[in-house]
Enzyme design. Sequence first.
Site, PDB file in Angstrom:
ATOM      1  N   LYS A  38      36.074  13.464  34.122  1.00 15.62           N
ATOM      2  CA  LYS A  38      37.382  13.309  33.472  1.00 15.62           C
ATOM      3  C   LYS A  38      37.539  14.401  32.423  1.00 15.62           C
ATOM      4  O   LYS A  38      36.548  14.963  31.932  1.00 15.62           O
ATOM      5  CB  LYS A  38      37.538  11.932  32.818  1.00 15.62           C
ATOM      6  N   ASP A  46      33.644   5.022  27.577  1.00 13.45           N
ATOM      7  CA  ASP A  46      34.253   5.909  28.569  1.00 13.45           C
ATOM      8  C   ASP A  46      34.086   5.420  30.011  1.00 13.45           C
ATOM      9  O   ASP A  46      34.416   6.145  30.936  1.00 13.45           O
ATOM     10  CB  ASP A  46      33.609   7.306  28.473  1.00 13.45           C
TER      11      ASP A  46
HETATM   12  O1  C5P Z   1      30.607   3.843  23.632  1.00 13.23           O
HETATM   13  P1  C5P Z   1      29.862   5.140  23.665  1.00 13.23           P
HETATM   14  O2  C5P Z   1      28.485   5.034  24.222  1.00 13.23           O
HETATM   15  O3  C5P Z   1      30.664   6.213  24.307  1.00 13.23           O
HETATM   16  O4  C5P Z   1      29.721   5.599  22.132  1.00 13.23           O
HETATM   17  C1  C5P Z   1      28.726   6.473  21.669  1.00 13.23           C
HETATM   18  C2  C5P Z   1      28.816   6.568  20.160  1.00 13.23           C
HETATM   19  O5  C5P Z   1      29.996   7.298  19.788  1.00 13.23           O
HETATM   20  C3  C5P Z   1      28.962   5.228  19.439  1.00 13.23           C
HETATM   21  O6  C5P Z   1      27.716   4.660  19.141  1.00 13.23           O
HETATM   22  C4  C5P Z   1      29.705   5.605  18.165  1.00 13.23           C
HETATM   23  O7  C5P Z   1      28.819   6.134  17.222  1.00 13.23           O
HETATM   24  C5  C5P Z   1      30.598   6.743  18.635  1.00 13.23           C
HETATM   25  N1  C5P Z   1      31.958   6.281  18.966  1.00 13.23           N
HETATM   26  C6  C5P Z   1      32.849   6.009  17.948  1.00 13.23           C
HETATM   27  N2  C5P Z   1      34.123   5.625  18.265  1.00 13.23           N
HETATM   28  C7  C5P Z   1      34.512   5.498  19.563  1.00 13.23           C
HETATM   29  C8  C5P Z   1      33.621   5.786  20.607  1.00 13.23           C
HETATM   30  C9  C5P Z   1      32.334   6.178  20.285  1.00 13.23           C
HETATM   31  O8  C5P Z   1      32.525   6.129  16.777  1.00 13.23           O
HETATM   32  N3  C5P Z   1      35.765   5.132  19.815  1.00 13.23           N
END
Ligand code: C5P
Length: 330
Positions: free
Chosen positions: A10, A136
Site C-alpha cells: 500500500k 495497518d
Molecule cells: O499498530 P502498529 O504495529 O502499526 O504500531 C507500531 C507502533 O507505532 C505503535 O506501537 C505506536 O508506537 C506507533 N503508532 C502510533 N499511532 C498509530 C499507529 C502506530 O503511535 N496510529
Amino acid sequence: MPVTARSYAKINLGLAIGERRDNGFHDLLTVYQTVAAYDTIKVAMGKGTGIEIRCRDPRVPADESNTCYRVADRVLRKLKQRGKLTITIEKNLPVQGGLGAGSSNAVATMLALERELKDRLLPMDRLNIAADVGSDLPLFLVGGTVMGIGRGEQVFPLEDLPAIHCVLAFPKSAVSTPEAFLDWDEKYGEDHKYRDPAKLAKLTQTTGSDTINPFSRALFSWLTGTSTGVPARSGDRAETLLLDLVRAGIENDFERVVFPKHPELRDVKRVLEREGARYASLSGSGSALYGLFPSAESAAQAAAKLTKEGVPAQATATLTRADYWRSILD
Ligand code: C5P
C-alpha cells in the site's frame, strides 16, 4: 499443494497525524491505496503441531513476533483447527519500508489459511484479528482506495481511484515508525505546545495536531468533486480524480519529521517530481517513497533514473479493489 497468495503493498495518499491518546497511539487520518507490487505467501498444513515461518530474508523474524505467525495463531484458535502450519514468505517489498508489507503478509496469510483449511472466519472476526495484530492490517481486508481513521485500523472503502502508473522507490535508509511518532510529539505534540511560550501565545494558529481537520475538509472536497470545480468524470478519469485529490492539498505529516533527519529521502522525492510525477510523497513513515505518473513510459524512465542514481526503484501501478480481490488468491 500449498495455497499461494499475493501480498500487495500500500501507499498513503496523504496522512495527517493527530493527538497521542492514553493508549500510546496517535489519531490518524489517511487515504490508503493498494499497489500492484507484491510479496508471495505460501501456506501449508501438515501433520504435527506448531507454526513455522520460512523466509530467506534475515530481516524477517521467524518467531512468534512475526505478523504472519500472530495472525495464523489467532485464526487457528478461532476456527479450532490443529496441525503443523508452514508459512513461506518470498520478499520483494522492503521490510519496514512504509509500504505495509508486514501487515499485508499477515492478511494474505489469513486468507490463504482459510482456503487451506476450507473454512472461513466471519467478516467481523477477520477484522478483529487484523486490528489486534497491527494498525495497518485492516486496510488489506478492503483493498483499492481506503480511508483510515482511529489509529489507522478503522477502514472505509472510498470510491476507487482507477489504476494509475506509479513508481516505488526504496532508499536504503531505515526509518522506525514508533521513533517517527516520538519525533512528531517532540516537535508538534500537545505537551510541547504548552511548554513553549511562543507557541502558547499563538494558540489560534494551526499546530501539528490540527492537521486532521484541514485534511478531512480536503478529503470532503475531493469526494464531493468540488475542489477544482471540474467535474471529476470528465477527460482522463484516472488523472482527473487524482489531480483533484492532489489539488485538495494532501500531504504526509511524517515528511515534516522524517525529511529533516534523512535529507536523502527529500532528494528522492525531488527526483520523482523532476521526472514528471503528478504527485510524489513518502509512504507512511518511509523510507519508501512513491510518485504517480501520467504514463507507463514516464514511470519507467523515472524508475530507471533513480536506480541509476543508486536508489532501487520499480515502475508499477495502483491496484483497484476489484483487481486486488481478483488476484490475491489463485
Ligand atoms: O499498530 P502498529 O504495529 O502499526 O504500531 C507500531 C507502533 O507505532 C505503535 O506501537 C505506536 O508506537 C506507533 N503508532 C502510533 N499511532 C498509530 C499507529 C502506530 O503511535 N496510529
